[in-house]
Design a protein around this motif. Structure first.
Motif, short mmCIF file in Angstrom:
data_model
loop_
_atom_site.label_atom_id
_atom_site.label_comp_id
_atom_site.label_asym_id
_atom_site.label_seq_id
_atom_site.Cartn_x
_atom_site.Cartn_y
_atom_site.Cartn_z
N THR A 186 42.60 42.29 37.27
CA THR A 186 43.55 42.68 36.23
C THR A 186 44.99 42.44 36.68
N LEU A 187 45.18 41.81 37.85
CA LEU A 187 46.51 41.71 38.45
C LEU A 187 47.16 40.34 38.31
N TYR A 188 46.36 39.30 38.08
CA TYR A 188 46.88 37.94 38.18
C TYR A 188 46.71 37.18 36.87
N SER A 189 47.65 36.31 36.56
CA SER A 189 47.59 35.54 35.33
C SER A 189 46.56 34.42 35.40
N SER A 190 46.10 34.09 36.62
CA SER A 190 45.14 32.99 36.79
C SER A 190 43.70 33.42 36.56
N VAL A 191 43.45 34.72 36.38
CA VAL A 191 42.08 35.22 36.16
C VAL A 191 42.10 36.14 34.94
N ARG A 192 40.92 36.55 34.50
CA ARG A 192 40.84 37.51 33.40
C ARG A 192 40.00 38.70 33.86
N PRO A 193 40.18 39.87 33.25
CA PRO A 193 39.35 41.03 33.61
C PRO A 193 37.88 40.78 33.29
N PHE A 194 37.00 41.46 34.02
CA PHE A 194 35.57 41.37 33.75
C PHE A 194 35.26 42.05 32.42
N GLY A 195 34.52 41.34 31.57
CA GLY A 195 34.17 41.89 30.26
C GLY A 195 32.88 42.68 30.28
N CYS A 196 32.73 43.55 31.26
CA CYS A 196 31.52 44.39 31.31
C CYS A 196 31.80 45.70 32.02
N SER A 197 31.08 46.73 31.62
CA SER A 197 31.06 48.00 32.34
C SER A 197 29.71 48.14 33.02
N THR A 198 29.71 48.72 34.21
CA THR A 198 28.46 48.85 34.96
C THR A 198 28.19 50.31 35.30
N ILE A 199 26.91 50.66 35.27
CA ILE A 199 26.45 51.98 35.71
C ILE A 199 25.69 51.77 37.00
N LEU A 200 26.11 52.43 38.07
CA LEU A 200 25.42 52.35 39.36
C LEU A 200 24.81 53.69 39.69
N GLY A 201 23.54 53.69 40.06
CA GLY A 201 22.84 54.91 40.43
C GLY A 201 22.12 54.73 41.75
N ALA A 202 21.99 55.81 42.51
CA ALA A 202 21.32 55.74 43.81
C ALA A 202 20.92 57.13 44.27
N ILE A 203 20.08 57.13 45.28
CA ILE A 203 19.81 58.37 46.02
C ILE A 203 20.27 58.12 47.45
N ASP A 204 21.29 58.86 47.89
CA ASP A 204 21.74 58.74 49.27
C ASP A 204 21.66 60.10 49.95
#
Length: 248
Positions: free
Chosen positions: A124-142
């Protein structure tokens, strides 16, 4: 999506006069137009479920999966652009391998999420790239038990007991709030997750969808695995029956 003046949405590195970054907001719109993904953190594990919309009858069933394994005990579900979700999953695997290589143990999910949040935010910081168009859910047992996080296109990450992203997230959140998640087992959560996915899909009946689910818990010896086919079919059938009874 208008602002004071024009041209402020041409680059992710440009703020509008009222302090908004429009490309990040557009990325959130891409997530809102995609199938719903939910995660449930219950007393003995994690359950992930995705409403995978079928755009063509020619697609091979069970292909183009939206739930992926990051580490042995870490699963990820994505909503939004499929290719962006795969890139984030690949990067998460690299970060997990890097942590394991240095510390000789599986990474705590909190550490992995912090690294991935920084990676997503960099886009989201640079004009040469674009933000990722996805949201992710991460789950685990630690070591601390079951944990669940969402990483948004802006790079911000939150921990949740029950998480939802995608088109039907508001209705899904309402349904999740009704559940006593801390008292459910993973097997019970599978049926609840299937019911919620069918309920939120009811608003978009014109499109077929596949129910995709995975879980982590005592029944999987702490590993992230797909829900067994017989249990998935049973949960899917019960959810359809419950929805028909609700309609009547």
């Amino acid at each position: 999506m208008t602002s004071i003046g024009t041209g402020y949405d041409l680059s992710a590195s440009t703020y509008s006069p009222d302090g908004r970054i429009f490309q990040v907001e557009y990325a959130n719109k891409a997530v809102e137009n995609s199938g719903t993904a939910i995660g449930l953190r219950v007393k003995d594990g994690i359950v992930l479920a995705v409403e995978k919309l079928i755009h063509s009858k020619l697609l091979v069933p069970d292909s183009n999966r939206r739930i992926q394994t990051i580490d042995r005990s870490v699963g990820m579900a994505s909503s939004g652009l499929l290719a962006d979700g795969r890139q984030i999953a690949n990067r998460a695997r690299d970060e997990s391998y890097s942590y394991r290589d240095v510390y000789k143990e599986s990474p705590p999910l909190k550490e992995l999420v912090q690294r991935m949040g920084l990676y997503v935010q960099a886009y989201t910081l640079y004009s040469s790239v674009r933000p990722f168009g996805c949201s992710t859910i991460l789950g685990a047992i630690d070591k601390s038990g079951p944990v669940l996080y969402i990483i948004e296109p802006s790079g911000v990450a939150y921990g949740y007991h029950g998480a939802a992203v995608g088109k039907g997230r508001q209705l899904a959140k309402t349904e999740l709030e009704k559940l006593k998640l801390s008292e459910l087992t993973t097997r019970e959560a599978v049926f609840e997750a299937a019911r919620i996915i069918h309920l939120v899909h009811d608003d978009a009946k014109e499109k077929e969808f596949e129910l995709e689910m995975s879980w982590i818990g005592a029944e999987t010896n702490g590993l992230h695995l797909p829900v067994p086919k017989d249990l998935l079919e049973e949960a899917d059938k019960k959810a359809r029956d419950a929805l028909e009874d609700y309609d009547e």
